[in-house]
Design a protein around this motif. Structure first.
Motif, PDB file in Angstrom:
ATOM      1  N   THR A 147      -8.436  -3.865   1.679  1.00  0.00           N
ATOM      2  CA  THR A 147      -7.362  -4.231   1.995  1.00  0.00           C
ATOM      3  C   THR A 147      -6.343  -4.339   0.449  1.00  0.00           C
ATOM      4  O   THR A 147      -6.436  -5.539  -0.183  1.00  0.00           O
ATOM      5  CB  THR A 147      -6.705  -3.860   2.983  1.00  0.00           C
ATOM      6  OG1 THR A 147      -6.989  -5.293   2.863  1.00  0.00           O
ATOM      7  CG2 THR A 147      -7.454  -3.462   3.854  1.00  0.00           C
ATOM      8  N   MET A 148      -5.547  -2.913  -0.262  1.00  0.00           N
ATOM      9  CA  MET A 148      -4.466  -3.548  -0.724  1.00  0.00           C
ATOM     10  C   MET A 148      -3.089  -3.220  -0.475  1.00  0.00           C
ATOM     11  O   MET A 148      -2.671  -2.547  -0.059  1.00  0.00           O
ATOM     12  CB  MET A 148      -4.769  -3.102  -2.361  1.00  0.00           C
ATOM     13  CG  MET A 148      -6.281  -3.051  -2.832  1.00  0.00           C
ATOM     14  SD  MET A 148      -7.125  -4.070  -3.870  1.00  0.00           S
ATOM     15  CE  MET A 148      -5.604  -3.324  -4.910  1.00  0.00           C
ATOM     16  N   LEU A 149      -2.536  -4.075  -1.041  1.00  0.00           N
ATOM     17  CA  LEU A 149      -0.945  -3.352  -1.100  1.00  0.00           C
ATOM     18  C   LEU A 149      -0.014  -3.917  -2.878  1.00  0.00           C
ATOM     19  O   LEU A 149       0.824  -3.906  -3.191  1.00  0.00           O
ATOM     20  CB  LEU A 149       0.288  -5.233  -0.012  1.00  0.00           C
ATOM     21  CG  LEU A 149       1.415  -4.442   0.099  1.00  0.00           C
ATOM     22  CD1 LEU A 149       1.511  -3.425   1.297  1.00  0.00           C
ATOM     23  CD2 LEU A 149       1.616  -5.954   0.643  1.00  0.00           C
ATOM     24  N   PRO A 150      -0.803  -2.265  -3.281  1.00  0.00           N
ATOM     25  CA  PRO A 150       0.285  -1.936  -5.044  1.00  0.00           C
ATOM     26  C   PRO A 150       1.962  -1.751  -5.034  1.00  0.00           C
ATOM     27  O   PRO A 150       2.330  -1.534  -5.673  1.00  0.00           O
ATOM     28  CB  PRO A 150      -0.478  -1.102  -5.760  1.00  0.00           C
ATOM     29  CG  PRO A 150      -0.379  -0.037  -3.445  1.00  0.00           C
ATOM     30  CD  PRO A 150      -0.812  -1.392  -2.978  1.00  0.00           C
ATOM     31  N   GLY A 151       2.440  -1.337  -3.587  1.00  0.00           N
ATOM     32  CA  GLY A 151       4.139  -1.657  -3.617  1.00  0.00           C
ATOM     33  C   GLY A 151       4.333  -0.464  -3.702  1.00  0.00           C
ATOM     34  O   GLY A 151       5.026   0.836  -5.232  1.00  0.00           O
ATOM     35  N   LEU A 152       3.285   0.903  -2.749  1.00  0.00           N
ATOM     36  CA  LEU A 152       3.315   2.419  -3.115  1.00  0.00           C
ATOM     37  C   LEU A 152       3.353   2.903  -3.748  1.00  0.00           C
ATOM     38  O   LEU A 152       4.401   3.774  -4.704  1.00  0.00           O
ATOM     39  CB  LEU A 152       5.260   2.237  -2.507  1.00  0.00           C
ATOM     40  CG  LEU A 152       5.750   1.848  -1.377  1.00  0.00           C
ATOM     41  CD1 LEU A 152       6.811   2.331  -0.753  1.00  0.00           C
ATOM     42  CD2 LEU A 152       4.856   2.525  -0.329  1.00  0.00           C
ATOM     43  N   ASP A 153       2.486   3.043  -4.708  1.00  0.00           N
ATOM     44  CA  ASP A 153       2.034   3.344  -5.854  1.00  0.00           C
ATOM     45  C   ASP A 153       1.327   4.761  -5.626  1.00  0.00           C
ATOM     46  O   ASP A 153       0.039   5.671  -5.516  1.00  0.00           O
ATOM     47  CB  ASP A 153       0.974   2.653  -6.863  1.00  0.00           C
ATOM     48  CG  ASP A 153       0.782   3.282  -8.110  1.00  0.00           C
ATOM     49  OD1 ASP A 153       0.950   4.176  -8.031  1.00  0.00           O
ATOM     50  OD2 ASP A 153      -0.408   2.791  -8.777  1.00  0.00           O
ATOM     51  N   LEU A 154       2.843   6.107  -5.679  1.00  0.00           N
ATOM     52  CA  LEU A 154       1.709   7.560  -5.626  1.00  0.00           C
ATOM     53  C   LEU A 154       0.943   8.442  -6.653  1.00  0.00           C
ATOM     54  O   LEU A 154       0.544   9.553  -6.020  1.00  0.00           O
ATOM     55  CB  LEU A 154       3.616   7.725  -4.805  1.00  0.00           C
ATOM     56  CG  LEU A 154       4.302   7.751  -4.164  1.00  0.00           C
ATOM     57  CD1 LEU A 154       4.937   8.518  -3.797  1.00  0.00           C
ATOM     58  CD2 LEU A 154       3.613   7.338  -2.905  1.00  0.00           C
ATOM     59  N   SER A 155       1.044   7.248  -7.874  1.00  0.00           N
ATOM     60  CA  SER A 155       0.383   7.754  -8.719  1.00  0.00           C
ATOM     61  C   SER A 155      -1.687   7.581  -8.651  1.00  0.00           C
ATOM     62  O   SER A 155      -2.204   8.766  -9.532  1.00  0.00           O
ATOM     63  CB  SER A 155       0.335   6.993  -9.880  1.00  0.00           C
ATOM     64  OG  SER A 155      -0.282   5.731 -10.205  1.00  0.00           O
ATOM     65  N   VAL A 156      -1.809   6.929  -7.672  1.00  0.00           N
ATOM     66  CA  VAL A 156      -3.655   6.699  -6.913  1.00  0.00           C
ATOM     67  C   VAL A 156      -3.491   7.538  -5.666  1.00  0.00           C
ATOM     68  O   VAL A 156      -2.581   7.467  -5.031  1.00  0.00           O
ATOM     69  CB  VAL A 156      -3.453   5.451  -7.597  1.00  0.00           C
ATOM     70  CG1 VAL A 156      -4.047   4.929  -8.085  1.00  0.00           C
ATOM     71  CG2 VAL A 156      -2.839   4.663  -6.436  1.00  0.00           C
ATOM     72  N   PRO A 157      -4.422   8.098  -5.335  1.00  0.00           N
ATOM     73  CA  PRO A 157      -4.570   8.509  -3.632  1.00  0.00           C
ATOM     74  C   PRO A 157      -4.973   6.750  -3.113  1.00  0.00           C
ATOM     75  O   PRO A 157      -4.951   5.907  -2.660  1.00  0.00           O
ATOM     76  CB  PRO A 157      -6.302   8.670  -4.032  1.00  0.00           C
ATOM     77  CG  PRO A 157      -6.509   8.929  -5.246  1.00  0.00           C
ATOM     78  CD  PRO A 157      -6.362   8.116  -6.162  1.00  0.00           C
ATOM     79  N   LEU A 166     -14.793   0.092  -1.715  1.00  0.00           N
ATOM     80  CA  LEU A 166     -13.852   1.204  -1.278  1.00  0.00           C
ATOM     81  C   LEU A 166     -12.428   0.444  -1.116  1.00  0.00           C
ATOM     82  O   LEU A 166     -11.977  -0.548  -0.466  1.00  0.00           O
ATOM     83  CB  LEU A 166     -14.484   1.362   0.273  1.00  0.00           C
ATOM     84  CG  LEU A 166     -13.419   3.000   0.527  1.00  0.00           C
ATOM     85  CD1 LEU A 166     -14.352   3.899   1.881  1.00  0.00           C
ATOM     86  CD2 LEU A 166     -12.210   2.711   1.464  1.00  0.00           C
ATOM     87  N   PHE A 167     -11.543   1.107  -1.766  1.00  0.00           N
ATOM     88  CA  PHE A 167      -9.932   0.944  -1.788  1.00  0.00           C
ATOM     89  C   PHE A 167      -8.916   0.834  -0.527  1.00  0.00           C
ATOM     90  O   PHE A 167      -9.011   2.155  -0.953  1.00  0.00           O
ATOM     91  CB  PHE A 167      -9.166   0.203  -3.000  1.00  0.00           C
ATOM     92  CG  PHE A 167     -10.473  -0.811  -4.384  1.00  0.00           C
ATOM     93  CD1 PHE A 167     -10.113  -2.103  -3.865  1.00  0.00           C
ATOM     94  CD2 PHE A 167     -11.236  -0.035  -4.871  1.00  0.00           C
ATOM     95  CE1 PHE A 167     -10.671  -3.358  -4.535  1.00  0.00           C
ATOM     96  CE2 PHE A 167     -12.220  -1.485  -5.729  1.00  0.00           C
ATOM     97  CZ  PHE A 167     -11.610  -2.143  -5.941  1.00  0.00           C
ATOM     98  N   VAL A 168      -8.202   0.108   0.125  1.00  0.00           N
ATOM     99  CA  VAL A 168      -7.508   1.472   0.907  1.00  0.00           C
ATOM    100  C   VAL A 168      -5.667   0.118   0.596  1.00  0.00           C
ATOM    101  O   VAL A 168      -5.724  -0.619   0.711  1.00  0.00           O
ATOM    102  CB  VAL A 168      -7.516   0.857   2.211  1.00  0.00           C
ATOM    103  CG1 VAL A 168      -6.842   1.537   3.267  1.00  0.00           C
ATOM    104  CG2 VAL A 168      -8.955   1.635   2.540  1.00  0.00           C
TER     105      VAL A 168
END
Length: 348
Positions: A147-157, A166-168
């Motif tokens: 599980t990741m927290l990229p900061g609402l990166d809408l450029s990736v699924p 598997l990344f979430v």
């Protein structure tokens, strides 16, 4: 005391009726709609080892006074594609990580994630799904989930597989009313699928399905509709007890519209010769995210092309029970699928 003959037969009839009801209930609850007996699911679940690594939580539990050593410690847990070797010796990268961990928006998203995303609940929902997966694909391994927290990166699924990991992005499942979704301008028709209930579904629909979906040319609208329909059917087989609207990601109102006007939408595509139409603009209009489909009216849901493709696939599989899920996913003769589906929804 001897019962009157009439009462005796009434009791026998009631007993037979109750037995039939019990049998039907028992059969239904031991063979879900994906036709996998629960006994087989139970056996498959015994072999599961689902591993969820909460990278988002681990980062926020680090000792900020010893950040370099802490990252070096985490590198022994997480793969190199996530924590590059010796990155803890790079002052610039470490400073960037420190800034990320101290960012007020990231901190707020992390706090929201702590409330919305519970590892034990995710595991509870994923276990039967992966159980079915192992029945359909017994030789496939279960990917490690990070599980990741990229900061609402809408450029990736919101979920994706890379190098068998598997990344979430958990900040995409904080609840439709999360204020940060509105703050970044996320449309309501997308935000409504940011509920935690969609996380396990998306793991299969957006990520794992691509391991089994045969590559085929995107030539016509029908090609793409059937491809999208396969994805939804694949996901449905992993969640046979979940309401269909959660598989497609529609509100109750949108799901009702899609079902009610399925025949009308299908007839329109045929009458307008768009079913075998080509071009990215045409495909985007019926497949990609949108508040509605212009051709179908403002009350229609977006992605109706995917919904129609799903219903076509359901019809195909219902008429061909001998076809297995892996065989369906490998079939790329879309004209064959169309003809054999006997799919003829009637307009209202």
């Amino acid at each position: 005391m001897k019962l009157p003959r009439r009462n005796f037969w009434i009791i026998i009839a009631i007993f037979v009726l109750l037995s039939a009801v019990f049998f039907l209930f028992f059969a239904k609850n031991n063979t879900p709609k994906n036709n996998i007996p629960l006994s087989e699911l139970k056996e498959a679940k015994k072999q599961l080892n689902i591993q969820i690594l909460r990278y988002d939580e681990d980062l926020f539990s680090l000792d900020m006074n010893n950040l370099e050593k802490e990252i070096e410690r985490l590198s022994k847990i997480y793969p190199p594609l996530l924590i590059e070797p010796n990155i803890w010796n790079d002052p610039v990268r470490m400073e960037g990580l420190r800034a990320y961990l101290q960012d007020t928006v990231i901190i707020a998203l992390h706090e929201a994630t702590e409330k919305a995303i519970k590892t034990d609940i995710i595991l509870r929902e994923l276990k039967p799904a992966f159980g079915y997966y192992k029945v359909f694909y017994p030789n496939d391994s279960i990917p490690v989930i990070i599980t990741m927290l990229p900061g609402l990166d809408l450029s990736v699924p919101s979920t994706y597989i890379y190098d068998d990991v598997l990344f979430v992005n958990v900040d995409m499942y904080l609840g439709a009313d999360n204020p940060y979704y509105k703050a970044i301008g996320m449309p309501v028709y997308i935000a409504e699928r940011c509920e935690p209930v969609y996380l396990p579904v998306d793991i299969f629909k957006k990520a794992i399905v691509h391991k089994h979906l045969a590559r085929a040319p995107r030539t016509t609208l029908l090609d793409v509709m059937i491809t999208e329909g396969k994805k939804l059917y694949f996901t449905e087989m992993m969640f046979p007890d979940l309401h269909e609207r959660y598989i497609i990601g529609y509100s109750e109102e949108k799901y009702h519209w899609a079902n009610h006007f399925l025949g009308n939408a299908w007839s329109y595509l045929i009458e307008k010769n768009e079913l075998f139409g080509k071009g990215e603009a045409l495909i985007r209009a019926y497949i990609e995210e949108a508040p509605f489909i212009k051709s179908f009216g403002n009350d229609s849901p977006g992605r109706m092309g995917a919904f129609i493709g799903w219903k076509l696939i359901q019809s195909y599989m219902a008429n061909h029970p001998e076809v297995t899920l892996p065989e369906l996913m490998e079939e790329v003769d879309y004209q064959k699928i169309l003809n054999a589906s006997k799919f003829k929804p009637q307009p209202k």
